[in-house]
Scaffold this active site. Sequence first.
Site, short mmCIF file in Angstrom:
data_model
loop_
_atom_site.label_atom_id
_atom_site.label_comp_id
_atom_site.label_asym_id
_atom_site.label_seq_id
_atom_site.Cartn_x
_atom_site.Cartn_y
_atom_site.Cartn_z
CB SER A 113 8.04 -6.75 -4.81
OG SER A 113 9.20 -7.51 -4.68
CG HIS A 114 7.88 -10.92 -6.05
ND1 HIS A 114 8.14 -10.17 -4.92
CD2 HIS A 114 6.94 -11.80 -5.72
CE1 HIS A 114 7.38 -10.60 -3.93
NE2 HIS A 114 6.64 -11.59 -4.38
CG ASP A 277 12.46 -8.30 -7.24
OD1 ASP A 277 13.50 -7.61 -7.26
OD2 ASP A 277 11.55 -8.12 -6.40
CG ASP A 279 11.25 -4.09 -5.90
OD1 ASP A 279 11.36 -5.30 -6.18
OD2 ASP A 279 11.13 -3.69 -4.73
CG ASP A 281 13.50 -6.02 -3.33
OD1 ASP A 281 13.12 -6.75 -4.26
OD2 ASP A 281 12.74 -5.60 -2.43
NE ARG A 282 11.12 -11.35 -3.41
CZ ARG A 282 10.15 -12.22 -3.18
NH1 ARG A 282 10.01 -13.27 -3.97
NH2 ARG A 282 9.33 -12.06 -2.17
CE LYS A 376 13.25 -8.49 -0.70
NZ LYS A 376 12.25 -8.98 0.24
C1 G1P Z 1 7.35 -12.83 0.99
C2 G1P Z 1 8.61 -13.54 1.42
C3 G1P Z 1 9.34 -12.71 2.44
C4 G1P Z 1 9.62 -11.32 1.86
C5 G1P Z 1 8.33 -10.70 1.39
C6 G1P Z 1 8.56 -9.37 0.69
O1 G1P Z 1 6.49 -12.65 2.09
O2 G1P Z 1 8.32 -14.81 1.94
O3 G1P Z 1 10.54 -13.35 2.78
O4 G1P Z 1 10.20 -10.50 2.83
O5 G1P Z 1 7.68 -11.57 0.47
O6 G1P Z 1 9.40 -9.51 -0.43
P1 G1P Z 1 5.28 -13.65 2.45
O7 G1P Z 1 4.38 -13.71 1.24
O8 G1P Z 1 5.88 -14.98 2.73
O9 G1P Z 1 4.62 -13.04 3.65
ZN ZN Z 2 11.20 -6.87 -4.80
#
Ligand code: G1P
Ligand code: ZN
Length: 543
Positions: A113-114, A277, A279, A281-282, A376
């Site tokens: 992801s990010h 981000d 991948d 999705d954000r 997302k």
């Molecule tokens: C974080 C975000 C959450 C999101 C997740 C995956 O998780 O807060 O909303 O779904 O990344 O992208 P957290 O690190 O808070 O568990």
């Molecule tokens: Zn992501």
Amino acid sequence: MPVVTHKSVPIEGQKPGTSGLRKKTRVFMAPGYLENFVQAIWSGIGGAAGKTLVLGGDGRFFNDRAAQTILKMAAAEGVARVIVGQDAILSTPAASHIIRQRGADGGLILSASHNPGGPDEDFGLKYNTANGGPAPEAVTDAIWRATLEVAAYSILDAPDVDLSQPGERRLGALVVEVVDPVEAYADLMERLFDFAAIRAMFADGFRVCFDAMHAVTGPYAREILEGRLGAAPGSVINATPLPDFGGGHPDPNPVWAADLVARMMAPDAPDFGAASDGDGDRNMIVGRGIYVTPSDSLAVLAANAHLVPGYAAGLRGVARSMPTSRAVDAVAEALGIGCHATPTGWKFFGNLLDAGQVTICGEESAGTGSDHVREKDGLWAVLLWLNILAVRRQSVAEVMQAHWARFGRHYYSRHDYEAMDATAAAQLMDALKARLGNMRGAEFGGLVVATAEDFAYHDPVDGSVSRGQGVQICFDGGARVVFRLSGTGTEGATLRVYLERAEADPARLLQDPQQALAQVISAAESLAGIARHTGRHAPDVIT
Ligand code: G1P
Ligand code: ZN
């Protein structure tokens, strides 16, 4: 081509309840590690022989090698067909769409992801089910149990498959179907949104700046915004995906996308700014001179979606993660539709979307989406905003002010304390939980507690209960604080403190958020004793 079976050692592959495995890239690259996890996926989903799977990732370092390993293991397992993005690239929402559109049994998405990418940064792999969404807990738990037991994995001893051009290839009996990663997704967006209206807005001189952060959305945004919608060339910046995302964090928030925010605050700023981000999705939304919090963005999208072709029939309901601000609740109330609060994590929206109980959902962590896929979707949010602006013919700032005037404003901020000692963080949470029963009516920093709970979610669709999802404390007058430990951090513990205050007084709608939240911030400190428990006097990241 022979199938070879290698002996291996079990790995602790995935914490139960998490929707994928994220580790340092070098851990994934260690001989047998990725292989064990993939073998555990086959086992956790009840075998993959004869199935059709989707495969792709965000292009980070090791994406290409991991894809080849997975294809050769799929061939050894007897998988019938793998639909793979060209060069093993697929954004997470595009992968979700292809799984659904093609009726695949599931998909493997390569991404952290990010999180930053590179040999010394992070890598990840997750499994999505046939609905296109992150695997539910029963499946992730089965995969996790399998990771503890896998003693051997099987792989086809074969040369790499050419993924550089669309078309069908064979790997033993496995059909490898290489597809353009963008086309099907861009077609879906064209069906949901009024591209002609957005194109006309761009033709009128509306300027957009989309920051792909050197990550997967570059080619998607170029094709859709500059190609199909005619935004000026150069509207998409940092558009070439790089294995290390150019050395940055591909995380679209004011901290990691600070350059874009600065550009949007400048006098000659474009009309609309956005970022996505690693991948895809954000999303982050910024207007000229105004940053839109993800919670506010969710509320605005819910309030205006009916202006857009794909949602013209109205919304069946909305959902937000519990810590997300209650701005969207105010919209749902006005629209007379249901509003669900779920635990943090996209997978909790899956049942509600599948059951047709909600149309739009989102999280404060820059995730918004709808029933068009089961993830997302960053670019979807950007296009929905653009379509709304094209219909309303207003600036982002005007839309926000009109929204707050109608629904009130929910000042909101999240304070993160990162890389904390895990024991100290757990003690802080335990101490809070132990006192919840006595908090009602007590005063903290001048605010009086109305309700205090350790949030548990009762899924209205399958009846499952998820406990311990964060401590939620609501105060008289509409302020709220939520404490929870991150489930995705890779170093020690991360404490997240979510702060919110509702404001209806028109004279006070335009205050600075941190100032507007000052009293809630001090109430949070006196409630939890963050400094006392952890020695930290200020958060590491404020969003
Ligand atoms: C974080 C975000 C959450 C999101 C997740 C995956 O998780 O807060 O909303 O779904 O990344 O992208 P957290 O690190 O808070 O568990
Ligand atoms: Zn992501």
